[in-house]
Design a protein around this motif. Structure first.
Motif, mmCIF file in Angstrom:
data_model
loop_
_atom_site.group_PDB
_atom_site.id
_atom_site.type_symbol
_atom_site.label_atom_id
_atom_site.label_comp_id
_atom_site.label_asym_id
_atom_site.label_seq_id
_atom_site.Cartn_x
_atom_site.Cartn_y
_atom_site.Cartn_z
ATOM 1 N N ARG A 229 -50.104 51.385 -20.972
ATOM 2 C CA ARG A 229 -50.625 51.864 -22.252
ATOM 3 C C ARG A 229 -52.083 52.258 -22.078
ATOM 4 O O ARG A 229 -52.790 51.690 -21.247
ATOM 5 C CB ARG A 229 -50.559 50.762 -23.332
ATOM 6 C CG ARG A 229 -49.159 50.323 -23.714
ATOM 7 C CD ARG A 229 -48.407 51.370 -24.533
ATOM 8 N NE ARG A 229 -47.100 50.920 -24.933
ATOM 9 C CZ ARG A 229 -45.966 51.113 -24.255
ATOM 10 N NH1 ARG A 229 -45.975 51.782 -23.107
ATOM 11 N NH2 ARG A 229 -44.817 50.666 -24.724
ATOM 12 N N SER A 230 -52.509 53.212 -22.921
ATOM 13 C CA SER A 230 -53.889 53.700 -22.845
ATOM 14 C C SER A 230 -54.795 52.932 -23.802
ATOM 15 O O SER A 230 -54.375 52.632 -24.923
ATOM 16 C CB SER A 230 -53.927 55.183 -23.242
ATOM 17 O OG SER A 230 -53.033 55.927 -22.460
ATOM 18 N N LYS B 237 -44.427 46.533 -27.233
ATOM 19 C CA LYS B 237 -44.196 45.857 -25.934
ATOM 20 C C LYS B 237 -45.506 45.328 -25.370
ATOM 21 O O LYS B 237 -45.589 44.184 -24.942
ATOM 22 C CB LYS B 237 -43.591 46.858 -24.947
ATOM 23 C CG LYS B 237 -42.162 47.201 -25.254
ATOM 24 C CD LYS B 237 -41.524 47.845 -24.031
ATOM 25 C CE LYS B 237 -40.137 48.341 -24.343
ATOM 26 N NZ LYS B 237 -40.007 49.796 -24.213
ATOM 27 N N MET B 238 -46.531 46.188 -25.345
ATOM 28 C CA MET B 238 -47.802 45.727 -24.783
ATOM 29 C C MET B 238 -48.488 44.780 -25.768
ATOM 30 O O MET B 238 -49.184 43.856 -25.338
ATOM 31 C CB MET B 238 -48.689 46.931 -24.466
ATOM 32 C CG MET B 238 -49.803 46.630 -23.528
ATOM 33 S SD MET B 238 -49.183 46.240 -21.866
ATOM 34 C CE MET B 238 -50.547 46.818 -20.889
ATOM 35 N N SER B 239 -48.266 44.983 -27.070
ATOM 36 C CA SER B 239 -48.828 44.050 -28.066
ATOM 37 C C SER B 239 -48.274 42.653 -27.809
ATOM 38 O O SER B 239 -48.990 41.650 -27.937
ATOM 39 C CB SER B 239 -48.465 44.470 -29.493
ATOM 40 O OG SER B 239 -49.053 45.703 -29.792
ATOM 41 N N PHE C 76 -54.924 58.287 -30.810
ATOM 42 C CA PHE C 76 -54.220 57.123 -30.261
ATOM 43 C C PHE C 76 -52.723 57.300 -30.515
ATOM 44 O O PHE C 76 -52.122 56.574 -31.313
ATOM 45 C CB PHE C 76 -54.711 55.837 -30.917
ATOM 46 C CG PHE C 76 -56.069 55.381 -30.483
ATOM 47 C CD1 PHE C 76 -56.848 56.131 -29.624
ATOM 48 C CD2 PHE C 76 -56.587 54.170 -30.940
ATOM 49 C CE1 PHE C 76 -58.103 55.701 -29.225
ATOM 50 C CE2 PHE C 76 -57.841 53.722 -30.547
ATOM 51 C CZ PHE C 76 -58.598 54.495 -29.698
#
Ligand SMILES: Cc1cc2nc3c(=O)[nH]c(=O)nc-3n(C[C@H](O)[C@H](O)[C@H](O)COP(=O)(O)OP(=O)(O)OC[C@H]3O[C@@H](n4cnc5c(N)ncnc54)[C@H](O)[C@@H]3O)c2cc1C
Ligand code: FES
Length: 325
Positions: A143-144, A167-169, A321
């Motif tokens: 993720r960016s 997912k990244m959260s 974003f």
């Protein structure tokens, strides 16, 4: 296939590689942000030749396509081509690297916003221009995130918002621990301060304030920078507790307007959408250089409203974003 720009830069293109990636490989940097066809930052005009669409050009209207506009992150050359893209020399020499990074600290600002600092190897030599972003890679997820710190700081800091079922959260908010080993790839993007000869207007929603913190803090700490024009920041959040950054400048004079879209009864600043407040309140808006970062909806609405009010399109810079695929 040969790709030539209007300013006569020439490089090799390949049928299976986007024009943008071919340019980056040839050490040229054209405007870009998301690389996924969603933000429109890499839009340019195809002046000669034909291209193939490698991924959907979501940010282009039918009218723009008919006017030979293309997204360089989505198209590859089918023949030799001539395009109107400009090479950004300020980014020459800034190398995109893949590096190991350890989580140094995790600070919880609210239940949904954290600030993470990352520690790079001492030999990493990671250079970036304030405003740029990097990709964080955790196992198979990438993720960016915009860099909130400045290039003179030892650690990289990121301001991260939780997305429901993200997912990244899930990693950041439920699993991440100090000393975790991640990888980063960057710096990326072309959101950086271009021109000091105009009043500056920054627009942000949510954690879109991160690259703006970086740009402003670096100006504040730059002994060679003398402020000659007004600087304004309009920062929008849904809830009052999301205004987690308290600007504290040594010499910069910055007019910060906080805009809340779901205020409580104690809220004393502006309410509504940040772009609407900026267009109502900002004196001399059309003479400003505008830097907008955060939600794509805000950016597209601001761009449309500001250009309609007379702001030249080339005075509007943005970093959206958008969601990763
Ligand atoms: C150039 C760039 C810079 C960025 N910088 C930052 C930053 O500094 N701080 C920060 O917090 N985030 C930033 N983002 C967004 C970030 O990369 C992730 O998209 C976001 O954190 C969600 O990832 P996730 O894995 O938690 O959610 P995902 O698993 O990708 O998605 C979970 C759910 O959330 C929705 N969703 C995911 N991303 C978005 C989005 N961006 N907008 C609307 N809905 C979405 C999806 O539809 C899905 O339903 C940036 C994105 C880009 C492209
Ligand atoms: S649409 Fe190409 S970089 Fe965003």
């Amino acid at each position: 296939m040969k790709i030539r720009t209007k300013e006569n830069k020439l490089f090799e293109g390949a049928a299976e590689q986007s024009i943008l990636n071919s340019a980056l490989k040839a050490n040229l940097v054209f405007e870009y942000s998301c690389k996924t066809g969603q933000c429109g930052v890499c839009k340019t005009t195809l002046l000669k030749g034909e291209v193939i669409e490698l991924q959907l050009q979501l940010a282009l209207t039918e009218q723009q396509k008919q006017n030979h506009q293309i997204l360089t992150c989505c198209c590859a050359p089918k023949t030799d081509i001539l395009i109107d893209a400009e090479d950004l020399s300020a980014l020459h020499g800034i190398e995109i690297k893949t590096l190991p990074a350890r989580v140094n600290t995790i600070k919880k600002h609210t239940a949904d916003i954290i600030e993470v600092t990352l520690r790079l190897p001492p030999t990493a030599n990671f250079n970036f221009l304030e405003g740029q972003y990097l990709d964080v890679i955790q196992n198979t997820i990438r993720r960016s995130y915009s860099i909130a710190s400045t290039s003179s700081q030892k650690e990289i800091s990121l301001l991260i918002k939780r997305f429901e079922n993200g997912k990244m959260s899930d990693y950041w908010f439920n699993q991440a621990r100090e000393n975790d080993l991640l990888r980063i790839e960057g710096p990326k993007g072309t959101f950086f301060l271009r021109d000091n000869s105009k009043p500056l207007l920054f627009l942000a929603t949510g954690t879109g304030i991160a690259p703006i913190m970086s740009i402003l803090n670096s100006l504040d700490n730059n002994p060679d920078y003398q402020q000659q024009h007004p600087i304004a920041v309009y920062w929008g959040n849904r809830y009052p507790e999301e205004f987690v950054w308290q600007p504290d400048f040594k010499k910069l004079e910055v007019n910060v307007t906080k805009v809340c879209s779901k205020p409580n009864q104690d809220w004393v600043s502006e309410t509504g959408y940040v772009q609407n407040i900026a267009i109502q309140k900002q004196p001399g808006l059309v003479d400003c250089a505008v830097y907008a970062c955060g939600s794509n909806a805000m950016i597209q609405s601001a761009k449309q409203q500001f250009t309609q009010a007379g702001l030249p399109e080339n005075q509007f810079y943005s970093d959206a974003f958008v969601q990763s695929y």
